[in-house]
Design a protein around this motif. Sequence first.
Motif, PDB file in Angstrom:
ATOM      1  N   ALA A 199       0.849  -1.185   0.000  1.00 20.19           N
ATOM      2  CA  ALA A 199       0.000   0.000   0.000  1.00 20.19           C
ATOM      3  C   ALA A 199       0.885   1.235   0.000  1.00 20.19           C
ATOM      4  CB  ALA A 199      -0.920   0.015   1.215  1.00 20.19           C
ATOM      5  N   GLU A 200       0.487   2.257  -0.731  1.00 22.85           N
ATOM      6  CA  GLU A 200       1.273   3.488  -0.783  1.00 22.85           C
ATOM      7  C   GLU A 200       1.157   4.300   0.510  1.00 22.85           C
ATOM      8  OE1 GLU A 200       0.204   5.714  -4.199  1.00 22.85           O
ATOM      9  OE2 GLU A 200       0.993   4.235  -5.634  1.00 22.85           O
ATOM     10  N   GLU A 201       0.032   4.173   1.228  1.00 20.29           N
ATOM     11  CA  GLU A 201      -0.137   4.988   2.434  1.00 20.29           C
ATOM     12  C   GLU A 201      -0.360   4.128   3.675  1.00 20.29           C
ATOM     13  OE1 GLU A 201      -3.103   7.937   1.904  1.00 20.29           O
ATOM     14  OE2 GLU A 201      -2.117   8.891   0.192  1.00 20.29           O
ATOM     15  N   ASP A 202      -1.540   3.532   3.857  1.00 22.41           N
ATOM     16  CA  ASP A 202      -1.880   2.873   5.110  1.00 22.41           C
ATOM     17  C   ASP A 202      -2.317   1.438   4.866  1.00 22.41           C
ATOM     18  OD1 ASP A 202      -1.399   5.243   6.441  1.00 22.41           O
ATOM     19  OD2 ASP A 202      -3.492   5.885   6.345  1.00 22.41           O
ATOM     20  N   VAL A 203      -2.012   0.607   5.849  1.00 24.12           N
ATOM     21  CA  VAL A 203      -2.564  -0.736   5.948  1.00 24.12           C
ATOM     22  C   VAL A 203      -3.186  -0.828   7.332  1.00 24.12           C
ATOM     23  CG1 VAL A 203      -2.107  -3.203   6.026  1.00 24.12           C
ATOM     24  CG2 VAL A 203      -0.905  -1.776   4.379  1.00 24.12           C
ATOM     25  N   ARG A 204      -4.484  -1.049   7.398  1.00 23.75           N
ATOM     26  CA  ARG A 204      -5.176  -1.033   8.674  1.00 23.75           C
ATOM     27  C   ARG A 204      -5.850  -2.378   8.911  1.00 23.75           C
ATOM     28  NH1 ARG A 204      -8.200   4.942   8.619  1.00 23.75           N
ATOM     29  NH2 ARG A 204      -6.309   6.162   8.138  1.00 23.75           N
ATOM     30  N   LEU A 205      -5.730  -2.851  10.130  1.00 28.43           N
ATOM     31  CA  LEU A 205      -6.398  -4.052  10.587  1.00 28.43           C
ATOM     32  C   LEU A 205      -7.224  -3.666  11.799  1.00 28.43           C
ATOM     33  CD1 LEU A 205      -3.469  -6.642  10.397  1.00 28.43           C
ATOM     34  CD2 LEU A 205      -5.271  -6.270   8.730  1.00 28.43           C
ATOM     35  N   ASP A 206      -8.512  -3.868  11.745  1.00 32.23           N
ATOM     36  CA  ASP A 206      -9.407  -3.494  12.827  1.00 32.23           C
ATOM     37  C   ASP A 206     -10.189  -4.733  13.248  1.00 32.23           C
ATOM     38  OD1 ASP A 206     -10.965  -2.286  14.666  1.00 32.23           O
ATOM     39  OD2 ASP A 206     -12.067  -0.998  13.264  1.00 32.23           O
ATOM     40  N   ALA A 207      -9.919  -5.203  14.456  1.00 29.29           N
ATOM     41  CA  ALA A 207     -10.614  -6.394  14.947  1.00 29.29           C
ATOM     42  C   ALA A 207     -10.468  -6.454  16.462  1.00 29.29           C
ATOM     43  CB  ALA A 207     -10.045  -7.651  14.307  1.00 29.29           C
ATOM     44  N   LYS A 208     -11.262  -7.270  17.113  1.00 29.67           N
ATOM     45  CA  LYS A 208     -11.124  -7.484  18.540  1.00 29.67           C
ATOM     46  C   LYS A 208      -9.821  -8.203  18.867  1.00 29.67           C
ATOM     47  CE  LYS A 208     -16.071  -7.667  19.582  1.00 29.67           C
ATOM     48  NZ  LYS A 208     -17.183  -8.501  20.158  1.00 29.67           N
ATOM     49  N   ARG A 209      -9.418  -9.097  17.977  1.00 27.37           N
ATOM     50  CA  ARG A 209      -8.171  -9.810  18.196  1.00 27.37           C
ATOM     51  C   ARG A 209      -7.487 -10.017  16.868  1.00 27.37           C
ATOM     52  NH1 ARG A 209      -8.596 -15.679  20.688  1.00 27.37           N
ATOM     53  NH2 ARG A 209      -9.472 -16.019  18.594  1.00 27.37           N
ATOM     54  N   VAL A 210      -6.193  -9.732  16.822  1.00 30.00           N
ATOM     55  CA  VAL A 210      -5.372  -9.900  15.623  1.00 30.00           C
ATOM     56  C   VAL A 210      -4.224 -10.823  15.994  1.00 30.00           C
ATOM     57  CG1 VAL A 210      -3.927  -8.790  13.893  1.00 30.00           C
ATOM     58  CG2 VAL A 210      -5.991  -7.644  14.698  1.00 30.00           C
TER      59      VAL A 210
END
Length: 213
Positions: A199-210
């Motif tokens: 990704a050129e800018e952001d990589v986001r992971l949104d979860a209760k558990r990763v």
Amino acid sequence: MKKQTSRKAETTTKTATPPPAPGNGLETGIVKALLTEQDAMVTLSDGEQIHASQAAGCLLAPAIGDTVLVYRGGDQAFILSVLTRDADVSAEIGVAGAKEVALKSEGRLTVSAPDVHVSARRMNVLAESVTQTGKQLITNFTRSMETLVDKMVNARTITTTAQSRSSSVKETETLKAGILVQKIDSVATQNSDISMITAEEDVRLDAKRVSVG
């Protein structure tokens, strides 16, 4: 004197047999009943009722009320042509008694009608090029199979609804989109030898558990 007598006898012999009357055996009548698809009861112009069969050369199948041209010879009678018909009665075109019918043309063959209906148990279409143009295309099949070398689809919107969908690509699958949105109700899995996310800018992971590793 002998020559003159011979010529006179010859002349008498030639003129003794009158020529056949034109139209011998041809009569007109009205179809009163249909016995089979090719056989009908016809009332002739003199009131006599006869059984006549549709001739192979009469492509228009007779219907009740038609005025027809009938030929009688011996014990057989044939409907040679349909002369007049009520405009409200549908016309059926076919060759009586033929199991196979071929329609050929050296040039263009055109079928034009506001509504065209084709009914067959099996239909084969062989052509070098097929073009379909219209406002709407609806297909309903129990099973559909396609075998193609190359397939290209150009559409403004494509919507697919299926209970189960499987796709198998042996080499490379490429997806190019302006925005990609995926919504999975239950579980999403991905198995590969190597996975890369760039990704050129952001990589986001949104979860209760990763979990990683």
